[in-house]
Scaffold this active site. Sequence first.
Site, PDB file in Angstrom:
ATOM      1  N   GLY A   1       2.662  22.927  24.015  1.00 45.59           N
ATOM      2  CA  GLY A   1       3.448  24.419  23.947  1.00 45.59           C
ATOM      3  C   GLY A   1       3.141  25.067  25.602  1.00 45.59           C
ATOM      4  O   GLY A   1       2.400  24.403  26.360  1.00 45.59           O
TER       5      GLY A   1
ATOM      6  N   CYS B   1      -1.298  38.820  24.287  1.00 52.18           N
ATOM      7  CA  CYS B   1      -1.188  39.120  25.884  1.00 52.18           C
ATOM      8  C   CYS B   1      -1.004  40.549  26.308  1.00 52.18           C
ATOM      9  O   CYS B   1      -1.506  40.946  27.222  1.00 52.18           O
ATOM     10  CB  CYS B   1      -0.056  38.306  26.156  1.00 52.18           C
ATOM     11  SG  CYS B   1       1.231  38.286  25.321  1.00 52.18           S
TER      12      CYS B   1
ATOM     13  N   HIS C   1       3.900  39.854  32.028  1.00 55.11           N
ATOM     14  CA  HIS C   1       4.277  41.103  31.395  1.00 55.11           C
ATOM     15  C   HIS C   1       3.952  42.296  32.276  1.00 55.11           C
ATOM     16  O   HIS C   1       3.008  42.198  33.006  1.00 55.11           O
ATOM     17  CB  HIS C   1       3.471  41.156  29.992  1.00 55.11           C
ATOM     18  CG  HIS C   1       3.838  40.159  28.976  1.00 55.11           C
ATOM     19  ND1 HIS C   1       4.871  39.444  28.899  1.00 55.11           N
ATOM     20  CD2 HIS C   1       3.123  40.044  27.734  1.00 55.11           C
ATOM     21  CE1 HIS C   1       5.074  38.745  27.892  1.00 55.11           C
ATOM     22  NE2 HIS C   1       3.930  39.291  27.033  1.00 55.11           N
TER      23      HIS C   1
HETATM   24  P1  A2P Z   1       5.160  20.284  19.187  1.00 56.68           P
HETATM   25  O1  A2P Z   1       5.505  20.211  20.737  1.00 56.68           O
HETATM   26  O2  A2P Z   1       4.725  18.888  18.650  1.00 56.68           O
HETATM   27  O3  A2P Z   1       6.269  21.127  18.388  1.00 56.68           O
HETATM   28  P2  A2P Z   1       5.083  27.316  22.087  1.00 56.68           P
HETATM   29  O4  A2P Z   1       4.543  28.323  21.744  1.00 56.68           O
HETATM   30  O5  A2P Z   1       5.753  26.737  23.459  1.00 56.68           O
HETATM   31  O6  A2P Z   1       6.555  26.905  21.313  1.00 56.68           O
HETATM   32  O7  A2P Z   1       4.383  25.878  21.345  1.00 56.68           O
HETATM   33  C1  A2P Z   1       3.783  25.571  20.052  1.00 56.68           C
HETATM   34  C2  A2P Z   1       2.906  24.511  20.167  1.00 56.68           C
HETATM   35  O8  A2P Z   1       2.570  24.456  18.805  1.00 56.68           O
HETATM   36  C3  A2P Z   1       3.391  23.239  20.451  1.00 56.68           C
HETATM   37  O9  A2P Z   1       2.607  22.544  21.158  1.00 56.68           O
HETATM   38  C4  A2P Z   1       3.972  22.463  19.087  1.00 56.68           C
HETATM   39  O10 A2P Z   1       3.847  21.070  18.967  1.00 56.68           O
HETATM   40  C5  A2P Z   1       2.622  23.081  18.290  1.00 56.68           C
HETATM   41  N1  A2P Z   1       2.899  22.874  16.777  1.00 56.68           N
HETATM   42  C6  A2P Z   1       3.815  23.633  16.220  1.00 56.68           C
HETATM   43  N2  A2P Z   1       3.956  23.363  14.798  1.00 56.68           N
HETATM   44  C7  A2P Z   1       2.899  22.645  14.896  1.00 56.68           C
HETATM   45  C8  A2P Z   1       2.264  22.153  13.614  1.00 56.68           C
HETATM   46  N3  A2P Z   1       2.808  22.305  12.316  1.00 56.68           N
HETATM   47  N4  A2P Z   1       1.176  21.485  13.574  1.00 56.68           N
HETATM   48  C9  A2P Z   1       0.603  21.162  14.809  1.00 56.68           C
HETATM   49  N5  A2P Z   1       0.947  21.837  15.998  1.00 56.68           N
HETATM   50  C10 A2P Z   1       2.062  22.504  15.794  1.00 56.68           C
HETATM   51  C1  11C Z   2       5.098  38.136  23.029  1.00 58.74           C
HETATM   52  N1  11C Z   2       2.827  38.856  23.016  1.00 58.74           N
HETATM   53  O1  11C Z   2       4.992  38.484  24.475  1.00 58.74           O
HETATM   54  C2  11C Z   2       3.881  38.161  22.302  1.00 58.74           C
HETATM   55  C3  11C Z   2       3.161  36.710  22.657  1.00 58.74           C
HETATM   56  O2  11C Z   2       0.303  37.579  18.811  1.00 58.74           O
HETATM   57  O3  11C Z   2      -0.132  36.183  20.207  1.00 58.74           O
HETATM   58  C4  11C Z   2       1.851  36.412  21.809  1.00 58.74           C
HETATM   59  C5  11C Z   2       1.876  36.690  20.183  1.00 58.74           C
HETATM   60  C6  11C Z   2       0.613  36.738  19.675  1.00 58.74           C
HETATM   61  O4  11C Z   2       6.280  37.894  22.184  1.00 58.74           O
END
Ligand code: A2P
Ligand code: 11C
Length: 340
Positions: free
Chosen positions: A12, A128, A248
């Site tokens: 992510g 954040c 931000h």
């Molecule tokens: P994935 O890339 O496999 O979906 P962002 O905040 O940029 O959207 O990223 C979210 C992060 O959380 C990504 O690494 C995503 O992995 C991970 N993620 C989302 N859902 C799950 C889950 N159910 N179990 C583990 N990791 C997750």
């Molecule tokens: C945003 N602050 O900019 C949020 C992102 O509670 O950690 C982080 C959300 C959180 O939308």
Amino acid sequence: KEATVAVLGATGAVGEQILRNLEKRSFPLKDLRLLASKRSAGKKVRFNGGEVTVQEATPEAFEGVDIALFSAGGSVSEKFAPEAVKRGAVVVDNTNAFRMDPEVPLIVPEVNKEEIKHHKGIIANPNCSTIQMVVALKPLYDRFGFDRVIVSTYQAVSGSGAKAMEELNEQSRAVLEGREVVKKIMPVGKLDKHYQIAFNALPQCDVAQENGFTLEEMKMVRETKKIFGDEQIGVTATCVRVPVQRGHSESIYVELKKDFDLEEVRQALREADGVILEDDIHNQVYPTPLDSAGRDEVFVGRVRKDTVHPKGLNLWVVSDNLLKGAATNAVQIAEHLVRE
Ligand code: A2P
Ligand code: 11C
């Protein structure tokens, strides 16, 4: 001392910055485990000149982990944090899941690192927009005191994750090329109604609360009291999403308890941990999100005495929400854990 570290949410927007931070700060790693959803299992991610394979997050994946850095969303944290703690890991959680739990320290090292030692397995990283505000306010709180803050934010789309960053780019291209604008994520991915973020400003970050504020605004209210350990601090916040990728910005108004002159305020900010003062409007010196992107500090400018209230002070505060607002703060906490 070295630690085995797991990064949950490694694919992510924040997870990627956690990896860059571990590299940059030469974090003492015994082993590194990258976890994400099933979708990403097998994907290779670059780290320290090599590659690490992403694994699906499962309870067993936390076996032997010393420190687990979580940034995969609140429900994923709720599911896996107890599993990681049960297996002996300390979880540094980037989500809103545990922040207001009285058993969980809510840490910004520049403000309250002494609270880290009270953890019972989980330490929370604040939101954040709260982190950058409290880093900038800490030296003023210590030197002059205050009990009320009024803040308006100008928040980057990366706060909503990697897909929101793509949406801003795609919508911007669509507008400039005269194509139809597709709206799928902003302002809040999980709600049904979406607005265009490109060339716009949206007065909603996160979901609405009973009282008419948004959750993002109420995070700033509650988390600030907890981090300062002062229930008397009142915060009133308006959080706005703007078409910026990273960083931000916040317009902050605070009434100090003691008389001050601006040079004293500037000196307190110059000496503060984690703060860089960039303040000279006459020479057009002030921080912007573009200039702060990729940097770990909190930048303060536009320091002004209010023209109405004799103890009123105005500040402009900018920081990279993926770094000090998330990844950097989490890695700093992990460094404390290794040191202690
Ligand atoms: P994935 O890339 O496999 O979906 P962002 O905040 O940029 O959207 O990223 C979210 C992060 O959380 C990504 O690494 C995503 O992995 C991970 N993620 C989302 N859902 C799950 C889950 N159910 N179990 C583990 N990791 C997750
Ligand atoms: C945003 N602050 O900019 C949020 C992102 O509670 O950690 C982080 C959300 C959180 O939308």
